[in-house]
Every structure is written in C-alpha cells, then in structure tokens.
Design an enzyme around this catalytic site. Sequence first.
Site, PDB file in Angstrom:
ATOM      1  N   ARG G  92      -0.443   4.729   1.588  1.00  0.00           N
ATOM      2  CA  ARG G  92      -0.265   4.260   2.967  1.00  0.00           C
ATOM      3  C   ARG G  92       1.163   3.787   3.230  1.00  0.00           C
ATOM      4  NH1 ARG G  92      -4.336   6.443   2.265  1.00  0.00           N
ATOM      5  NH2 ARG G  92      -6.346   6.137   3.264  1.00  0.00           N
ATOM      6  N   GLU G  95       3.214   6.867   3.664  1.00  0.00           N
ATOM      7  CA  GLU G  95       2.873   7.476   4.963  1.00  0.00           C
ATOM      8  C   GLU G  95       3.559   6.723   6.100  1.00  0.00           C
ATOM      9  OE1 GLU G  95      -1.301   8.802   5.901  1.00  0.00           O
ATOM     10  OE2 GLU G  95      -1.040   7.397   7.564  1.00  0.00           O
ATOM     11  N   SER G 118      20.103  -1.623   1.829  1.00  0.00           N
ATOM     12  CA  SER G 118      20.119  -1.530   0.375  1.00  0.00           C
ATOM     13  C   SER G 118      18.720  -1.739  -0.197  1.00  0.00           C
ATOM     14  CB  SER G 118      21.052  -2.588  -0.219  1.00  0.00           C
ATOM     15  OG  SER G 118      21.029  -2.491  -1.637  1.00  0.00           O
TER      16      SER G 118
END
Lengths: 150, 150, 150, 150, 150, 150, 150, 150, 150, 150
Positions: G92, G95, G118
Amino acid sequence: MSHNIIDKIDAGQILNETRLAKGLTWRELAEQIDRPVVWTVAALLGKHPVPKVNAVRVGEILSLDDEVVSALQRQPYRIADAGLATDPTVYRFHEAIDVYGQALKELIHEEFGDGIMSAINFSVDFAKQEAPQGDRVVVTLNGKFLPYQW
Amino acid sequence: MSHNIIDKIDAGQILNETRLAKGLTWRELAEQIDRPVVWTVAALLGKHPVPKVNAVRVGEILSLDDEVVSALQRQPYRIADAGLATDPTVYRFHEAIDVYGQALKELIHEEFGDGIMSAINFSVDFAKQEAPQGDRVVVTLNGKFLPYQW
Amino acid sequence: MSHNIIDKIDAGQILNETRLAKGLTWRELAEQIDRPVVWTVAALLGKHPVPKVNAVRVGEILSLDDEVVSALQRQPYRIADAGLATDPTVYRFHEAIDVYGQALKELIHEEFGDGIMSAINFSVDFAKQEAPQGDRVVVTLNGKFLPYQW
Amino acid sequence: MSHNIIDKIDAGQILNETRLAKGLTWRELAEQIDRPVVWTVAALLGKHPVPKVNAVRVGEILSLDDEVVSALQRQPYRIADAGLATDPTVYRFHEAIDVYGQALKELIHEEFGDGIMSAINFSVDFAKQEAPQGDRVVVTLNGKFLPYQW
Amino acid sequence: MSHNIIDKIDAGQILNETRLAKGLTWRELAEQIDRPVVWTVAALLGKHPVPKVNAVRVGEILSLDDEVVSALQRQPYRIADAGLATDPTVYRFHEAIDVYGQALKELIHEEFGDGIMSAINFSVDFAKQEAPQGDRVVVTLNGKFLPYQW
Amino acid sequence: MSHNIIDKIDAGQILNETRLAKGLTWRELAEQIDRPVVWTVAALLGKHPVPKVNAVRVGEILSLDDEVVSALQRQPYRIADAGLATDPTVYRFHEAIDVYGQALKELIHEEFGDGIMSAINFSVDFAKQEAPQGDRVVVTLNGKFLPYQW
Amino acid sequence: MSHNIIDKIDAGQILNETRLAKGLTWRELAEQIDRPVVWTVAALLGKHPVPKVNAVRVGEILSLDDEVVSALQRQPYRIADAGLATDPTVYRFHEAIDVYGQALKELIHEEFGDGIMSAINFSVDFAKQEAPQGDRVVVTLNGKFLPYQW
Amino acid sequence: MSHNIIDKIDAGQILNETRLAKGLTWRELAEQIDRPVVWTVAALLGKHPVPKVNAVRVGEILSLDDEVVSALQRQPYRIADAGLATDPTVYRFHEAIDVYGQALKELIHEEFGDGIMSAINFSVDFAKQEAPQGDRVVVTLNGKFLPYQW
Amino acid sequence: MSHNIIDKIDAGQILNETRLAKGLTWRELAEQIDRPVVWTVAALLGKHPVPKVNAVRVGEILSLDDEVVSALQRQPYRIADAGLATDPTVYRFHEAIDVYGQALKELIHEEFGDGIMSAINFSVDFAKQEAPQGDRVVVTLNGKFLPYQW
Amino acid sequence: MSHNIIDKIDAGQILNETRLAKGLTWRELAEQIDRPVVWTVAALLGKHPVPKVNAVRVGEILSLDDEVVSALQRQPYRIADAGLATDPTVYRFHEAIDVYGQALKELIHEEFGDGIMSAINFSVDFAKQEAPQGDRVVVTLNGKFLPYQW
C-alpha cells in the site's frame, strides 16, 4: 526507389482482413496455393518469406496491391511476441511445453542421443479430430533430429 | 508424523538415477506399468500425481524406498521453470510456438470457433520417424477443444 | 542405488580445482584426450555428456573419484546463466552479437537463403593471434547452415 | 536548421529497400566501397558512423537522398534489441555464447591472462564454407586482448 | 586434490571480518601491500585475482588460513549484483550514470571520436575533499579511450 | 494557451541537430554560456531545467525557435533509459560501478561514516588525458557526503 | 578471527523472536534505548548500524549473545526486497507513491525548486490516530530538501 | 458521438502548460477550488475523477476547452509508471519505503493488529518546514487502518 | 530465547503432511475449528496469523509440536509467489482477472463509484456445484467497497 | 477491401465514450441485448467476439458506425495488460489470488481431484450486496472443473 514500403506484419493484417471480407478460409487459401495450411497461415501473416509464385497467386486471389504482394516475399524478423504468448489460446501451447518439456528432452536423448528436434527443418500439422465427448485439436510437430556434432 | 518427507522433484531425481543405474529405458518402464511414455516420464519426474498402483509397481521394479513411492503419489506444483526453458532441447519447442502460435490460434478459431485447445484434457505422443535424410522427432499434441462458453 | 550422485556442475568444479592444483592447462588436457580445446573445456565443465572413453581417461589423468567420472558422462541441462552473462569477459561476446547480429542475419539470408547457422551441428575454435599492437583473441564459430525446410 | 532529419535506423531501412530494389547484394556494395562486408552491413543499417567518403559513395550507387547520406554519417546509439535477440537466426549466436561462453572465458584467462576480448578493437568475418553434408556458416570474431590493467 | 576449496566471495568476507576485528582500515591495508586503495578493496573482496605476492602478504598481516590466501589468487567471475545495485550508497552511482551517461557519451564522441572509455584498462581513485559546507566524495574514473577500430 | 508545446527531449534533439549543422562543439557552447561542459550537455539534452538567461543565450547562438527555448527551461523528468544503458559507450560506466561499487561503498563508510555520496549536490567533470599508450578519458564524480541522519 | 559471524538480517530475526518471547513491544524497546520508534525497528532488523551504546543496551534488555550485539553494529547492505514489496501491508505504501508521486514531485519543484527530498537526512514518524470511523495510521516522512547544485 | 475525446493524461498536460503560462501555482489553484493541494495536483494530472463542480471551476480559471474539462471528470486508470519511478525526486520515496517498509509493517501489526494502512481511504499532506540547516520536505500519509476481517 | 524457531511456511508444510497422513480433509479440519474453509487452508499454510485458540485446537487434532503451533500464530509475510502463479490450477484465476479485470473495474465504478473492492475486509467462499455436463468450481469473492475518500 | 479497419480495442473505447455520452449504464446495455453484464462489458471492450445479432443491436442503440459494429464481431487477442494489473481496482483481485490461490488449489484437488477450474467454460457474476457497515462487491467465478485426463 519505392515510396510504398509496407511492413510484413501490416501486409499480413491487410491480407487477413481482405480474406475475411471475401469469406475465404485459411484452408481454402492454402489449397489454392497448394501449400500446407499451418505454413500458409504463418507465412502470410509474416513469419516466412513467401515464394514469388505463391505470393503472386495469393495477390490474384485476394486482389491485393503490389506492395502487399511484395512485402509477403521479404525475409522476416521472427520476433517472439511476449504479449501474444499471454493470449489464452496461445498460452496453452507454452503451458504444455512447461509441463511436458522435460519429458520430451528425456525421450529425445533416450531414443535419439544428445541433440535437439530442429525447429527449422520442421513442419507443423493441424487437424480436427471428431470425438463423442467433444472434438479435439491435434497438432503434430515434426522436426529433424540434430545431434550435437562437433 | 512422518520424518522422511521427500520432495516430488527430489523423488523424481532419485528414481531417474536408479533407472539409469539399472539400465532401464523410460519406454521400457512405461510399458511395464502400461502407461503412455510421455505421461510416464512427466509423472515420474514430478509433474503428475502417480496413481498408487503405478507408483507401487515402479517402486518394485526399481526397488525404491517407501518415501519415494509415497512422494510420487502426491499432488504436484507444476511450476514453469524459466531456466529449463533456455536448455536448447526444450527451447526449440517454445520457439516453434513463438513462430507458429499465431497460425495455430487462427486455425483453431477458423475450424472450431472461439476457444482453446485444452492443456488439461490433453495428451502428448512421442515417436521416432526414420527418414533417409536423418531421423525425425514427431511430437503430437492432442487436446480437447474448449469453446468460450459463458 | 548409488548414494553418491554428484551434479555435473559440481563435478566440473572439482575437476577444475584438481586440474589447477596439478598445474595442467586446459589445452594440455584437451591434447591428452585428443579432443578440440573449446569442446573439452565446455564438456568437462558440464555442458556436454563426455563419452566414456574420454571421461575415464580424464579421470586417470586427474585421479578423479568414480562419481565425478560418472557425472561427466551424464546428459546435461544447458541452462543459460544470466549472472555469467554479466561477467565482462563473457559480456563482450553478447555485446558483439547485439551490435553485429542483424548484419550476420542479413548475410546468412543473402548468401545461404532463409535459415540459420546451427548451434548444434557446430564447433568453436579458439586461437591466440600475435600482433605488434597487442595479441588478439580469435574465436571462430562454424555451424551448418539449416534452411527453413517444411 | 534542417527540417529533414532522418533517424539512422530509418535511413538504414530506406537504404536496404533501395538496395534490394536495385538487386545489389551486400557483398557487392561492400566491394564497391572497399570495406569489409560485415562492417558494411552493420554500418549501413545504423550501427556505425559511416565515414563521409563511404556514405557519399553509397549515396551515388543507390541514388539516395541527401538526408539519408547525412544520417549514415551520424554517431549511433548501439542499443541492444531484445526483440531481435529472439529471431531464430540471431538467437543461435546468443545460444552459442550461453553454451560456450564459460569455456571461452577459461581459455582467455589461461592463454592471455586476466582480461577480455575487446568488442571495440574488433572485427567480424563472415564466410560460406562448402561441405558435402551441407554448407557451413563460418563467423570469425577477432578482438584485441585487453588485460585488466590498473 | 584439495578438500578445502573456499569461494572467492566467502574468502573476501572472512578477510573483511578479520580486518575489522584487527581494527585495520582498508587504506592501511592498501598501503601495506603498496597497491591503490580502490583496487585493494575490490580485489580482496573477490573482484580481481590478487597476485601471489600481495595475497601472501595480506595473509601474513591478517593471519589468514591458506585456503583463503589461495582463494584470493583465483580468477573471479565478476557478476553484476542486482541486489547490491539497490543499496542507496551504490545506487547513487548508477543514478549519476543514468542522468549524465548520455552527456558523457556525447563528449567522448566529440573529443575522442567513435569509441568507449575502457572499463578494463581502467582505474578508480577515491578521495575525501574537505569543504566548509560538508566534506565531499571525489571518485575519479580513468580509462583508456578505445576507438571502434576494425 | 500555447499550441506549440515541445517536449524537452525533442527540444534537445532539435538543438543538437542545429548545433551539429553549425559546427559548434558542446565545449564551445558551454564556454559561450559559461557553464561546466557536462552540465551543459546534460541540461541541453533535457536532464536539467536550463536557467532562463542560459536558455535565451543558447537560443540566440543557435537561432532556436521560442518554444525550444521555452522547453529547455521546463522542469525535467529524469527517467532512467534502459535502452541507452546497453549502448557500449554508456554500458562501460555501469559495468565499472558493478565491478567497483562495493569497494566505493566500503571506502565511503570507512572514511566518511554511514551515508552516501549525493547525486544531487553533485558535479561531473570530463577531461581528455594525453598518454603515450593512448589517450585516456577521465571522469570525475564529485558529490557531497550525506550522512544517514535521523 | 571470530568463528561466530552472524548476518545482520539473522541477528534481527533472533532479536525479534526474543523480544516477542519476552512480551516487549517495539515501542517499549525504543523508549528504553531512547531512540525514535521507526528508527529502532528498522535498525534492529538490520537496516542501520546500531551505535555501540544502543546495541549493548538492547543486548542487556533482551539477554542477546555477543555475536548478535556485534552484528547489530555492523554497516548494513540496504537491499530492496522485491518479495517484501508484494506483502499487502508494505504494498500500500508503494501504491500510494505510484498514485501520488508525480504530485509530490510537482509540489517539491514548485515550493522548493529543482531537487529532491533526501531519504538519507530523513526521518519517519509513526502514529496511531483515533477516529470515530476507525483508527488511522499516520506516517510522516521528513527529509531535507536537496537542490540540484552543481 | 463526440469527436474530440481527450485522454486524461493529455488533458492534465494541457492544463499544466496553461497553468504555468498563467503563472498560477498548484497551491493557488487548490485554494481557488478549496481542495487539498496534493489531491488537487494528482487529480488534475489524471489520477482521480474531478467532481464536476471543481472541473468546471478549474476550466473557468484556466480558460480550458470543454473536452479538457470533460476529460478531468472521467474515471482514471491509475497505472504505476515504471519510468517515473526512476526519476530521482520520485525514487527517494520508493527508496524510503524499501528501507523503512518492514519497520512500518511491524508497527502497524504491533499497534493496530493484522491489517494494512488503506491507500484508498487515505490522504497525503505536503508541507515546507523551515530549518536553519536547510528547509525540509514533510509528507504526511494518513490512511484508515483496515484489519484483515473475514 | 527459543532455539526451535520454525518458519510459518515450513510449519504449514509439516501440518499439511500430518493432515494427509491422518486422512483428514481440509474441510473436516475447518469444521472442527469452526472456521470458513478457504480461510482455514490459507491460514494454516501461513497466510494469516491463526488465533491462539484455533492454533492450539489444530495442534491437538493433529498432534503437532509446540513450535509448529507457535509458528501458526505468528504474523505472516504475504509475499506473492511468482512461481506458484505459473501452476496451471492457480494460473487460471490470474488469467480470468486478466480477461475480466477491466470489466470488473468498469462495473465497480458504475455501481459503487470511484474505489475498490477491499482484499482485506474480504472473504472467499469455495463450493462444488454439481452439473450434468461436469461439476463446476464456484469461487465467490466478497469484499467491502472502499471509496476513494480523502 | 475495406479501408476503414478499426482495432477492437479502439472500437471498445469509441463505444464506451458514446455510451457515457448517452448516459446509458453497462447494466442497461446488457439488459437491452439480454446478455450477462460482466460478459457484456468485457466483450464490448474487446475481450470477446460479439455475436452479430448482439453487435448490430448495440450499434443501433448507440448509433455506432458500421466499422465499429464490424470490429466488435472480430476474434480478439486477449493479451494480459501488465499496466492495467497495477491499477488499484484491478490489483486487489490479483492480490486476492496471490494470498488465497494456494488454498483454492488445495481445495480443488481435495474436492474435485487433480485438475483446474476452467477459465474458458467459465462465467463471472457481479453483484452489489448492501450491508450496514458498507456495501460489498460480490464477484462469483464459476468454471467447469477439468480433470487432468490423458
């Protein structure tokens, strides 16, 4: 220099659309040019260079443009199509090799020796076998044995 | 609980070594258990669950340990082996499908309709065809046609 | 049933270590068994089944155990090794094919017709060519032309 | 600013079609520009920058447009074509390296030391060898040995 | 025949653990064997065959077992490690090439001609540059230009 | 709303063709805009947003259209090009990292601590080093050390 | 030379099993060593070198063997684990970046300029937010902006 | 039937070019339609269907054509873009998940139980945090915990 | 600290062998612990943490060792197994999604709005449907609709 | 020969846009042609050949051009779309198979024997299930069991 170069794959698609529009089956077309049916389909869709006499005859039967007839005769790139390999109708053939390939390798080595079945000196036959519980697809692969030979 | 679980693939390798040590061919073994030869090789190398009667008979013929006989009967995972697919003897079969797969798809649809050749209700035959210019490997794939049927 | 099955790849590594320990070059070993040098290296490292007479002779020269001599004779899986292909010494050969492969295909088709150079009925020669600006590696690939032949 | 920039790959395809239409072989073309034949095919299909004198001469022989002649001279990207690598005629070369690459590495190290065969200071020769059992393709790779040298 | 063959990679890991346990830096070790520091680290971790004199000296400094000293001298496989390439410290170097590689190619061709920077006749220097806004890593790649030369 | 949006990559190609047609080297162009040469090539080929003053100046020098000048200033996507990475001139840089990347990681950690060489606060220098045995390409990577800092 | 080298990943697994057996939560452990909780979990599972003081303290709390305590302090390889990335709980997060990454890039460039957040000068906070319709996971990524700076 | 179908991705690019030409920031645009800023950028670039009221308002603000306004409202395909994932600004987010994803999984399970942070019932906040040593990017992921619940 | 840590996957394999040896079906086992059958198989093979009461009961039924019972309760990694996905029995499910996934997406959006079917708040039912032309496998996926909700 | 060949995928997109413009739901369209809804969506988007009577009726309902109606009837390539598989709405289905596929395989073998659920003699049903805690998506896969049958 020709300004109407057509790709072999495109030529095959044009040919196929024309064939469908004329209601001609692949098998009828193969018979009319007196060539094996699997070879005919593969070659006309761009997997083989079609000999001039066959290409011209197909051009006449389907009233194809000259550049299509010309494209059929060119030497192909026989690129493996990873997308096509996922089409369920094509995938089943690869799956069959994944399941039985090792067994075929064992039997080739046992009965012929160390070597391969050629995919070049090679033919494929396609037949419909009627059966009470449902018709069957019968595909015969026939390749010359090539021994590893230094 | 059994402490001697053998993997089906390992069982197949032990069986094969024993078979070679005894000088028995796959075809002889297939005849002794009265099963088709390609099925026999594939199943004994781990691609199919071997029916108990066949597994026990093979165990007797090759004097296999019980856990090998037991492993032969288990349900397999039929994982596609990407490494094996690069072995030249196996690769030629995949190459043949890459070159002729689209033609086979066209012919299945033309002569049977929309559907596939089953790789499950399916058999493979292997034969050696003698020919003056070199013997030929003949592999026949025979699968039930399955129409897309909602 | 043998309890000392050695993998062909492992057998090749044992053989190679022994060869290095004895200070024998591949070329000397090839000469002693009277076989071409590239074939000898490839076969002894597991890429070919070594004929019994050669395997036994190598076993004597290097004082190898029986199961190593036996493994050398087994039929190999010739799996393409994706890791090895990134080794710089091996990569240059693949790079050369990536750069010149299309040209070789054009010339095969122009001078032989539609077909391939066999990698089975095939030999490789390796030579050192002295040159004032630095010695050169000369690798000759020699394969039978196989025409697409239905 | 030129409005007729042609890609080197496209230029090569136009050149090739024109060459075929004129019935000129690659070997004849190579002779007319006095360059090795494999280099000529590779370079004219876009794998090398063609020196101006050669590009202009090819342009005259084949009556090519200026932008094609110009494209031939540009610096190429020599991208590895994963699709082309699956064409059976090209695949056999990669397969040969997969089978014999480790042996070539062993021999390079044994006879030259730690290093590589250069694929840059490198030439390829292509020849047809007549043989009673079928003509043979002979491809010679000739590259300078480059030692790992810090 | 030795029964204590150690893999070069394993030898490098043993060496490294011993080095850390002794509190010796790579740079100190490189100075003691009088070799460049990047070469020393790469070679001792298995990327180069270590010349006997250096391997023996390192063995003495670190009290390494003979089979480790022996493994250091063997010819390596320099396999690209796809996992390592995702380590952030290593990834930044690949990213820099992804961003600036095309520019380096343009400049090599512009200032040297068609060819490459050799990665074989090649050295790498590593330095720490002090700077008020934070120290900087300075890595210098120095490779012989190799022109495409047929 | 502008109807003449040009992609940064396309803008870079137009710029490059124009530059070549005018016979201007990258180094000359970099000097005229007073920017480092590797930065200049990378930025003008689309890897960096070009500051307006530099973009306008380049537009004047090369007589570029406004939409090209505008595209140069846009924020880029710096996508890694897997095809380009196989070009031999670019591949050698990745190969060098594959061979020496682990050593660079060891030295960064030894001399700076846990962290990376930044590829963002970073510059690349390109130089030609003349040498009796052949000129050398010298590429200097200079990046700020960034410690893992929570 | 130590004969009990433990891999950092293995050390992390031993630590975790011990922690679970003792019924200590990650958050309690983080508090006891006075370090942020996400850092603590990542570091103890092998993603960071654990400072000696923290490693020793953890060793005391969990009664870990010395070689585990030692392994915790070693410099890690932070290899991306492609398998782990398919675990639904981890997927997830990837995604979310696939869906919102382009937006984050746009906003970084709009509000900070050309550069990156960073991932090295960087912290992650994890919190549980109670909500009437179901508790929420709140993960805060906090990284220093690094401008592309030549 | 509409003849002016515009792809959502293309619509987003047109919108973005127009926005830049008008000098409007994403944050200003988000405020004018009273929607969160990350949602606004993602949705307008094609990752979400934009509610009609918002799409029409954006169309007015930016004087967009009707087919663009219409495209914004369509249901998207949210395809993961493997190329974009290599852009350094986006890559750092994936790298952070590669380094800290396992730790987040551990903490989710410890503090919430077996389940995931939803990426659907989910929001992302973006902020600029000023800091003496350099401004920081702060990205907050906020997703509903979803327990595995049969 | 426990010295008998068993991996969840290994625990599942031991459990399964024991179950087969005892002649107990998955369905019987599921009934004995009063849990849905697909959940039971998945969980006992390592895809879910098994609640203590269920794990202990299964341990009693199958006389499992304590470390197996303990492993069943641990939190899993639910890694997608690319090999398993090529097993023909599993492949057909992925193929069905490849063929019908776009249609399911269209219908979810049409009838529920923008969102997904949860795979977490989700159950799977498995049934055997008898039919005159051959029994049918009926698999019902039942997941909560989750709207994209910012 | 037709000069207006439309690709099936393109035909599906035109059809869908027209359907949306007319405000007709998929379910309404399915009812009007009296076909199951999932079949209708899949077929009209190009995954099945649409029988002539259905194609003509859809053409009338949506006032589609003849070449679109014709394209709907053609035999499809059912290529797996790797991009689509990453769309979150589609991904959840693949994830469910990744998590529960092994369990489904176990149950198919236990209750049916060695074989597969056909994806060809197969239907999919889609329903909305109202529930107090949120509506649920219910997808039923129904395929004929096919035993491995030689």
